[in-house]
Scaffold this motif. Structure first.
Motif, PDB file in Angstrom:
ATOM      1  N   LEU A  61       9.183 -28.343  15.138  1.00 17.14           N
ATOM      2  CA  LEU A  61      10.240 -27.389  14.793  1.00 17.14           C
ATOM      3  C   LEU A  61      10.202 -27.049  13.308  1.00 17.14           C
ATOM      4  O   LEU A  61      10.428 -25.913  12.913  1.00 17.14           O
ATOM      5  N   LEU A  68       8.640 -18.982   7.498  1.00 11.59           N
ATOM      6  CA  LEU A  68       9.711 -18.259   6.798  1.00 11.59           C
ATOM      7  C   LEU A  68       9.374 -18.120   5.315  1.00 11.59           C
ATOM      8  O   LEU A  68       9.472 -17.027   4.736  1.00 11.59           O
ATOM      9  N   THR A  72       8.758 -14.416   3.716  1.00 12.41           N
ATOM     10  CA  THR A  72       9.739 -13.904   2.746  1.00 12.41           C
ATOM     11  C   THR A  72       9.138 -13.810   1.351  1.00 12.41           C
ATOM     12  O   THR A  72       9.462 -12.898   0.604  1.00 12.41           O
ATOM     13  N   ARG A  80       7.280  -4.589  -1.102  1.00 12.38           N
ATOM     14  CA  ARG A  80       8.510  -3.857  -1.292  1.00 12.38           C
ATOM     15  C   ARG A  80       8.260  -2.596  -2.093  1.00 12.38           C
ATOM     16  O   ARG A  80       7.648  -2.651  -3.155  1.00 12.38           O
ATOM     17  N   ASN A 164       5.626  -3.792   8.481  1.00 12.75           N
ATOM     18  CA  ASN A 164       6.814  -3.532   9.280  1.00 12.75           C
ATOM     19  C   ASN A 164       7.639  -4.812   9.415  1.00 12.75           C
ATOM     20  O   ASN A 164       7.122  -5.917   9.308  1.00 12.75           O
ATOM     21  N   ARG A 165       8.946  -4.633   9.708  1.00 16.94           N
ATOM     22  CA  ARG A 165       9.811  -5.801   9.888  1.00 16.94           C
ATOM     23  C   ARG A 165       9.422  -6.643  11.099  1.00 16.94           C
ATOM     24  O   ARG A 165       9.865  -7.774  11.233  1.00 16.94           O
ATOM     25  N   VAL A 166       8.605  -6.043  11.965  1.00 17.76           N
ATOM     26  CA  VAL A 166       8.203  -6.766  13.161  1.00 17.76           C
ATOM     27  C   VAL A 166       7.450  -8.045  12.807  1.00 17.76           C
ATOM     28  O   VAL A 166       7.277  -8.936  13.636  1.00 17.76           O
ATOM     29  N   TYR A 168       8.444 -10.533  11.176  1.00 20.52           N
ATOM     30  CA  TYR A 168       9.298 -11.700  11.439  1.00 20.52           C
ATOM     31  C   TYR A 168       9.146 -12.145  12.882  1.00 20.52           C
ATOM     32  O   TYR A 168       8.987 -13.314  13.188  1.00 20.52           O
ATOM     33  N   LEU A 169       9.229 -11.143  13.753  1.00 19.48           N
ATOM     34  CA  LEU A 169       9.119 -11.450  15.175  1.00 19.48           C
ATOM     35  C   LEU A 169       7.754 -12.054  15.486  1.00 19.48           C
ATOM     36  O   LEU A 169       7.643 -13.055  16.193  1.00 19.48           O
ATOM     37  N   PHE A 172       7.509 -15.698  14.080  1.00 22.63           N
ATOM     38  CA  PHE A 172       8.214 -16.719  14.851  1.00 22.63           C
ATOM     39  C   PHE A 172       7.602 -16.896  16.239  1.00 22.63           C
ATOM     40  O   PHE A 172       7.597 -17.992  16.783  1.00 22.63           O
ATOM     41  N   CYS A 173       7.084 -15.803  16.793  1.00 20.43           N
ATOM     42  CA  CYS A 173       6.379 -15.953  18.070  1.00 20.43           C
ATOM     43  C   CYS A 173       5.094 -16.752  17.851  1.00 20.43           C
ATOM     44  O   CYS A 173       4.693 -17.542  18.711  1.00 20.43           O
ATOM     45  N   TRP A 175       4.744 -19.098  15.775  1.00 16.96           N
ATOM     46  CA  TRP A 175       5.190 -20.492  15.673  1.00 16.96           C
ATOM     47  C   TRP A 175       5.289 -21.110  17.069  1.00 16.96           C
ATOM     48  O   TRP A 175       4.756 -22.193  17.321  1.00 16.96           O
ATOM     49  N   VAL A 176       5.932 -20.401  17.987  1.00 12.89           N
ATOM     50  CA  VAL A 176       6.074 -20.927  19.349  1.00 12.89           C
ATOM     51  C   VAL A 176       4.718 -20.977  20.039  1.00 12.89           C
ATOM     52  O   VAL A 176       4.375 -21.955  20.705  1.00 12.89           O
ATOM     53  N   THR A 179       2.176 -23.708  18.703  1.00 14.85           N
ATOM     54  CA  THR A 179       2.527 -25.107  18.931  1.00 14.85           C
ATOM     55  C   THR A 179       2.765 -25.343  20.418  1.00 14.85           C
ATOM     56  O   THR A 179       1.872 -25.730  21.150  1.00 14.85           O
ATOM     57  N   PHE A 180       3.975 -25.053  20.849  1.00 15.78           N
ATOM     58  CA  PHE A 180       4.404 -25.413  22.196  1.00 15.78           C
ATOM     59  C   PHE A 180       3.565 -24.745  23.283  1.00 15.78           C
ATOM     60  O   PHE A 180       3.004 -25.408  24.155  1.00 15.78           O
TER      61      PHE A 180
END
Lengths: 724, 232
Positions: A61, A68, A72, A80, A164-166, A168-169, A172-173, A175-176, A179-180
């Motif tokens: 986790l 992040l 960021t 930017r 693009n802001r995507v 982040y998505l 985090f995807c 990350w999942v 690992t898992f």
């Protein structure tokens, strides 16, 4: 350098002034402390087991943090629009990227530091030896740092490449997925082990990493291969991120970055080679086993051509030049007991045979999968006995993945040995199908209880290993090159790795992992009281009771998981998280110490044919019962209520229609104790003990046990006690 | 009506495309496989469906939190109403999506195979499920996860917080086989936990209501949304 330092300082200020990020390492450390302090009796108290659970879940986790931080830190300025002036600044994109990476790693290193502090504290408290603790701390730290580094670099690349802001998505995807999902579904369940190095960290995998005895000493080689690839991949990702940044702003360095990316891509592919070739080799060996399992489905399941072996001597030697374990197995057989025609032997197909000698002369042999056949002519020399010597080599890992976890049937390296008898690491007489499965539904696996050797006298010599070797036989010679011997045993297992021998001199030794030390010591103390009680009035030392306890979590795939087994002169207690060395195990050890078996059967129920009927199980329980009554001073009711199994064995019968022989016999004994005739009872039971009360599993799935009719018990009772 | 349509606009984005891809992938998974050996719905319909919840929560907020949040604070609409509208949209989409997955599974296998929890016993029984059962069993967990995501978004004012919180919760539950969350485990149907199924579902529903209440309170404090432009 000045520019880099300034950029680094700026990045650090961003990270270390964040009220969100700063407490996270402390929180992770506290979480680890709280989950390690939940160890308590009724469950296992193995520190390592709990730590690995933490690594598998909470550490996984925590990998969200590098994602992040990476994303960021790039989106804050490089991505930017209002920071366009950065492009005109005389600072290269590579410098900015390096500063972000370095600052990120400084911050992320707080997490391994927090975890190391907590593990160190708990390790010292539970009495881990200093060198073991040091090794484990290093082992965890290396894996933590690499995982954070790879993840951070991946996040930097993603953020640089996707504006693009995507992102982040996607991060985090990732990350999942990294690992898992990849671990649980792709690598383990689909058995795509080729993708294992792409896992963000290896500790998420069940199986060997979770066994303290072998994770480091046997897993080090593979981890080195994987980390080599991961570091190369991290360098590649970093170079790619640099190339993207240089492309975005006018730069003369772009061709150099592109070239570096290309070169690193090549290096990453090459860095995969050590792992890939090892995997290829393993898969080829597995295919041979699947073929063997397939043969058995074709209707040849029944073992055939089994014959007794009188003497087996094994020499297990680490060959430094070959970098492998070499074995020599000499089996002495009587010629007239050999089967007619070719003589088959069963040996694990992952162990290649170099040569076979009969009475010292080379003999022609044929190897097909798990079977080694020796031509009849070679054995038809004169003399009553023949000694058949096999010279062969052990694979470093005998790989047996299951749909749940990666497993090993055998391990043989300089520092780690895991050679359970069930893996067939020495030749067994006759053809005995070892494997099953290998079809669409089930992958190939070891058949449970498939191999039988029959009783023989054993001698095992080990030589040249870097760690102390333990065996299920009795130790005949100490020192670095050990000799193990046994007059009569049906197999032998060898263990070496991160293991300790618990117990003071004179106590029954318990071979276990350092994390279990406190538990094993407490268990040894209790067992010592039991031994002292019995040694005072029973001839235990001459009996065939156990001389050692092995308490371990075996790597899966070995066919030894599940229940207690007595092998040679050792009781093997498989370790799981859900139990510990509790009263059940104490009773099992008590039984194994007295009788040398782990049997649970009764032979006194009503459906039993008269010739097989026996109250041997009840007599055994009465012997155990006396310790709690006399040795511990418990009352009749307390024993039945508090000690496991007694209510069933010596209380009312669990089956309504059966006569409760145990209860009747206990009542007799209780009456005698009340009449002050305890010494006579002990004398009576000792008489039965001298005759032998062992229950043995026979090769053909039958049981061998003394037939003691109830009438005989009553007869002996009357003789000894003078009436009821 | 215009406001409801506005909420759906958020789905027409790159993130929406990613979520749609996941949805189609899951549908393909549910509608493929061997009908002789049907996969259990606890994996196909529960475990793999739940990640859609954080994805959806993040996407629904991505327009409002995409730039400066000052604009959001000055909109002449009720922020609480917006939150509840988004919750409703998410729920409708989740129910519709799950129904489509189940339809695909049914089409392939001819029946729904999974674990069934009776009212009388808390022990799950494997076997064939009635048409309404998979959704009813899943919904409390999905709503709880959605509430966690929405609270994370409103508390941190970042749309991606929904992803971090939701996926972390889901992954912690799946990796620990339900042990870490105890009675709040999301996938009670998947794992052999000792938790009482009905207590678990009631706790999840109650927890969801509490968390949504907290989120409503947080989002209503407009002063929080007026702050510096942080770019995310």
């Amino acid at each position: 350098m000045g520019k880099l330092l300034a950029a680094f300082r700026l990045e650090c200020r961003h990270l270390f002034s964040s009220w969100l990020l700063l407490p996270l390492p402390v929180l992770l450390g506290l979480w680890m402390a709280s989950s390690l302090s939940s160890m308590s009796p009724a469950q296992s108290q193995d520190l390592y087991l709990y730590t690995m659970d933490f690594q598998r879940i909470q550490f996984t986790l925590s990998l969200a943090v590098p994602f992040l931080v990476g994303v960021t830190s790039v989106r804050r300025d490089l991505d930017r629009p209002s920071y366009e002036w950065l492009g005109g600044l005389p600072v290269s994109s590579g410098t900015l990227l390096t500063a972000k990476l370095a600052a990120g790693m400084v911050y992320l290193s707080l997490f391994p530091a927090a975890m190391a502090l907590v593990y160190g504290w708990f390790g010292v408290r539970s009495g881990l030896p200093a060198d073991v603790l040091r090794g484990e701390l290093l082992w965890f730290a290396v894996q933590h740092e690499t995982a954070y580094l790879v993840t951070l670099v991946l996040a930097l690349l993603l953020a640089v490449a996707i504006r693009n802001r995507v992102v982040y998505l996607i991060a985090f995807c990732g990350w999942v997925f990294g690992t898992f999902f990849l671990s649980e579904f792709v690598v383990t369940r689909l058995s795509w082990y080729a993708l294992k190095p792409f896992l963000l960290h290896q500790m998420i995998q069940d199986g060997m990493p979770a066994t303290e005895a072998w994770s480091i000493k046997a897993g080090r080689g593979e981890l080195k291969r994987i980390l080599g690839f991961q570091l190369a991949a991290a360098a590649l990702l970093l170079a790619a991120a640099g190339a993207v940044l240089h492309k975005r702003r006018p730069s003369l360095a772009l061709p150099a970055w592109r070239l570096a990316t290309g070169a690193l891509a090549l290096i990453a592919v090459l860095a995969y080679w050590p792992y890939g070739s090892q995997l290829h080799e393993r898969q080829q060996r597995l295919a041979v086993k699947a073929q063997e399992a397939g043969l058995d489905r074709g209707g040849e399941e029944a073992p055939d051509g089994r014959f007794p072996v009188d003497k087996a001597s094994l020499a297990v030697r680490w060959d430094n030049e070959a970098g492998a374990v070499r074995l020599e197995a000499a089996l002495t057989v009587r010629r007239d007991r050999l089967p007619a025609g070719k003589v088959p032997f069963t040996l694990n197909p992952a162990f290649p045979v170099d040569e076979v000698l009969v009475n010292g002369r080379p003999a022609p042999f044929h190897r097909g999968g798990q079977t080694v056949t020796i031509a009849e002519e070679a054995l038809r020399a004169d003399g009553k006995e023949a000694t058949i010597t096999f010279r062969y080599k052990a694979p470093d890992y005998d790989w047996m993945p299951s749909p749940l976890e990666e497993g090993y049937a055998a391990i043989a390296t300089k520092e780690a040995l895991y050679l359970p008898a069930a893996s067939g690491w020495y030749p067994h007489p006759g053809r005995q199908p070892m494997y099953e499965g290998g079809d669409r539904l089930f992958p190939v696996r070891l058949r449970y209880n498939a191999l039988t050797f029959g009783d023989a006298s054993w001698e095992v010599r080990t030589d040249g290993f870097g760690t102390e070797v333990f065996a299920t036989l009795e130790e005949a010679g100490g020192g670095p090159d050990k000799v193990f011997q046994s007059g009569r045993a049906d197999g032998v297992s060898l263990y070496a790795g991160t293991l300790i021998r618990s117990g003071k001199s004179g106590e029954l030794p318990i071979v276990t992992t350092p994390g279990n030390r406190r538990e094993a010591e407490a268990f040894g103390d209790k067992l010592q009281q039991i031994r002292a009680y019995y040694d005072s009035w029973l001839p235990v030392r001459e009996g065939n009771g156990i001389r050692q306890i092995v308490y371990l979590q075996a790597p899966s795939g070995s066919g030894t998981r599940g229940s207690n087994t007595v092998e040679g002169r050792s009781l093997f207690i498989p370790q799981t998280k859900s139990h510990n060395l509790d009263n059940f195990q104490l009773l099992a050890a008590q039984k194994a110490y007295l009788f040398g078996d782990a049997d649970q059967h009764t032979f006194s129920y009503s459906g039993m044919p008269a010739e097989d009927f026996s109250v041997v199980s009840e007599i055994r329980y009465l012997l155990l019962y006396l310790y709690y009554r006399e040795g511990k001073g418990m009352s009749e009711q307390e024993v039945l209520r508090d000690v496991p199994y007694f209510a069933g064995a010596l209380g009312d019968s669990s089956r309504g229609e059966d006569r409760a022989y145990g209860k009747e016999m206990r009542q007799l004994v209780e009456k005698a104790i009340r009449g002050g005739k305890l010494p006579e009872v002990k004398k009576l039971l000792a008489g039965f003990y001298r005759e032998g009360l062992t229950v043995r599993q026979l090769p053909d799935e039958g049981l061998e046990y003394p037939r003691i009719p109830y009438e005989r018990w009553l007869e002996e009772w009357d003789k000894q006690m003078g009436g009821r | 009506m215009e406001r409801w349509r506005y909420e759906l606009h958020a789905l027409r984005s790159v993130s929406g495309l990613a979520a749609a891809c996941y949805f189609l992938l899951g549908l393909a998974g549910a509608a493929s496989g061997d009908p002789e050996l049907p996969r259990s719905l606890v994996t196909v319909g529960e475990l793999s469906f739940l990640p859609l919840v954080p994805l959806l929560a993040a996407i629904l907020f991505s327009r409002e939190l995409g730039g400066g949040t000052e604009l959001l604070a000055s909109l002449p609409i009720s922020l609480e109403g917006m939150l509840w509208r988004k919750t409703a949209v998410a729920l409708v989409l989740l129910i519709a999506g799950h129904s489509v997955w189940m339809a695909g599974y049914y089409w392939r296998n001819g029946a729904l195979f999974g674990r069934h929890f009776g009212l009388a016993s808390d022990r799950p029984v494997g076997g064939e499920l009635a048409v309404y059962e998979p959704l009813l069993q899943l919904l409390p967990a999905a709503v709880f996860l959605l509430a966690v995501c929405l609270l994370a978004v409103t508390a941190s004012q970042k749309a991606y917080a929904a992803l971090a919180a939701g996926l972390a919760l889901w992954m912690a539950d799946a990796l620990s086989h339900g042990a870490l969350l105890g009675p709040f485990t999301l996938t009670n149907g998947t794992h052999e936990t000792n938790e009482d199924f009905w207590l678990n579902r009631c706790l999840l529903t109650g927890g969801a209501v509490l968390l949504l209440g907290a989120a409503t309170y947080w989002i209503g404090r407009r002063a929080r949304w007026v702050r510096e432009d942080t770019g995310d």
